[in-house]
Motif scaffolding. Structure first.
Motif, mmCIF file in Angstrom:
data_model
loop_
_atom_site.group_PDB
_atom_site.id
_atom_site.type_symbol
_atom_site.label_atom_id
_atom_site.label_comp_id
_atom_site.label_asym_id
_atom_site.label_seq_id
_atom_site.Cartn_x
_atom_site.Cartn_y
_atom_site.Cartn_z
ATOM 1 N N ALA A 69 -8.577 -7.305 7.223
ATOM 2 C CA ALA A 69 -9.090 -8.538 6.633
ATOM 3 C C ALA A 69 -9.545 -9.558 7.668
ATOM 4 O O ALA A 69 -10.315 -10.460 7.343
ATOM 5 C CB ALA A 69 -8.027 -9.161 5.726
ATOM 6 N N PRO A 128 -3.882 -3.646 5.667
ATOM 7 C CA PRO A 128 -4.851 -4.573 5.076
ATOM 8 C C PRO A 128 -5.024 -5.856 5.874
ATOM 9 O O PRO A 128 -6.116 -6.431 5.900
ATOM 10 C CB PRO A 128 -4.244 -4.865 3.690
ATOM 11 N N VAL A 184 0.841 -1.204 0.000
ATOM 12 C CA VAL A 184 0.000 0.000 0.000
ATOM 13 C C VAL A 184 0.874 1.251 0.000
ATOM 14 O O VAL A 184 0.655 2.189 -0.789
ATOM 15 C CB VAL A 184 -0.947 0.006 1.220
#
Length: 264
Positions: free
Chosen positions: A180, A176, A92
């Motif tokens: 998740a 992330p 990212v």
């Protein structure tokens, strides 16, 4: 084009404009290797002393017990697992920095270790020469042109700067891996991160002990080590025209980052 679609595009452009302006500015100018901005030194020293006290009472003995009781292959496996979970966050930040080669490299590394490395417990990517390109949102802010800011000492986490502290907060929100998973899987991830931190404290025990307990001024030395290393990391990723003005603290082949500058 509908009015709603047109409005959405205008909003997207307005949101992207500040980011594009920041990225157009280029990397922030780094201070000189020995330049220190520490306007809250008194409170920083108090936090440093608190961190040392917590390390003496809790972290050091727990890390020593962990390193002694848990076999090295298990500790390394948990460390690999924790490190692998950070790869999506690196990707990212690579994208936000427009370092697409690094983003692809970190993506392939994550996929390889997550599949052939038993979910990241093993590290076949490094064995194949595919090493992690570590980065964070603090570096992203640097690339966008945000200045380093003041030196700060964080509870438990230790040395930082105002820019890196902001980056740490953003990283924790946009990771992330954290997004998740929910409990109980997220608890396992937290446990792996704690285990990796304890293993790092165990493996660097002598160096940290010298810094915390044997230095004439451990606070000043920790500040110097952090700022020099952080600036060196950021400078190393800059284009050549940004690198020339800064002296390299590692140019001296005899440089010891843990040498106490206050020792008599």
């Amino acid at each position: 084009m509908t009015a709603a679609a047109s409005t959405s595009r205008i909003r997207a452009a307005l949101c992207a404009a500040p980011l594009l302006v920041l990225m157009a500015c280029g990397p922030a100018v780094l201070p000189g290797a020995s330049e220190i901005n520490d306007p809250t030194e008194a409170s920083n020293r108090a936090m440093h002393d608190l961190n040392v006290a917590v390390d003496r009472a809790v972290l050091r003995p727990v890390a020593l017990g962990y390193g002694t009781a848990v076999p090295e292959p298990v500790r390394n496996g948990l460390g690999n697992f924790s490190s692998n979970l950070n790869q999506p966050l690196y990707v990212v930040n690579d994208i936000l920095q427009l370092r697409l080669d690094d983003a692809l490299r970190n993506t392939f590394r994550f996929l390889m270790n997550s599949t052939f490395g038993l979910g990241g417990l093993l590290d076949p990517a490094s064995e194949g020469g595919l090493y992690a390109e570590e980065t964070d949102f603090g570096e992203t802010l640097h690339v966008w042109g945000v200045s380093e800011g003041a030196y700060v000492v964080l509870p438990l986490l230790g040395p930082s700067t105002s820019r890196d502290t902001a980056g740490l907060i953003v990283d924790s929100v946009m990771n992330p891996t954290r997004l998740a998973f929910t409990r109980p899987e997220s608890d396992y991830i937290t446990g792996a991160n704690v285990a990796d931190a304890l293993n790092t404290r165990y493996e660097l025990g002598d160096e940290i002990d010298r810094l915390y307990y044997e230095s004439a001024d451990g606070y000043a030395q920790a500040r110097l080590i952090y700022l020099q290393n952080r600036r060196y990391e950021l400078r190393g990723n800059q284009p050549t025209d940004y690198a020339d003005p800064y002296s390299d603290p590692y140019d001296d082949s005899y440089f010891d980052p843990y040498e106490d500058p206050y020792a008599q």
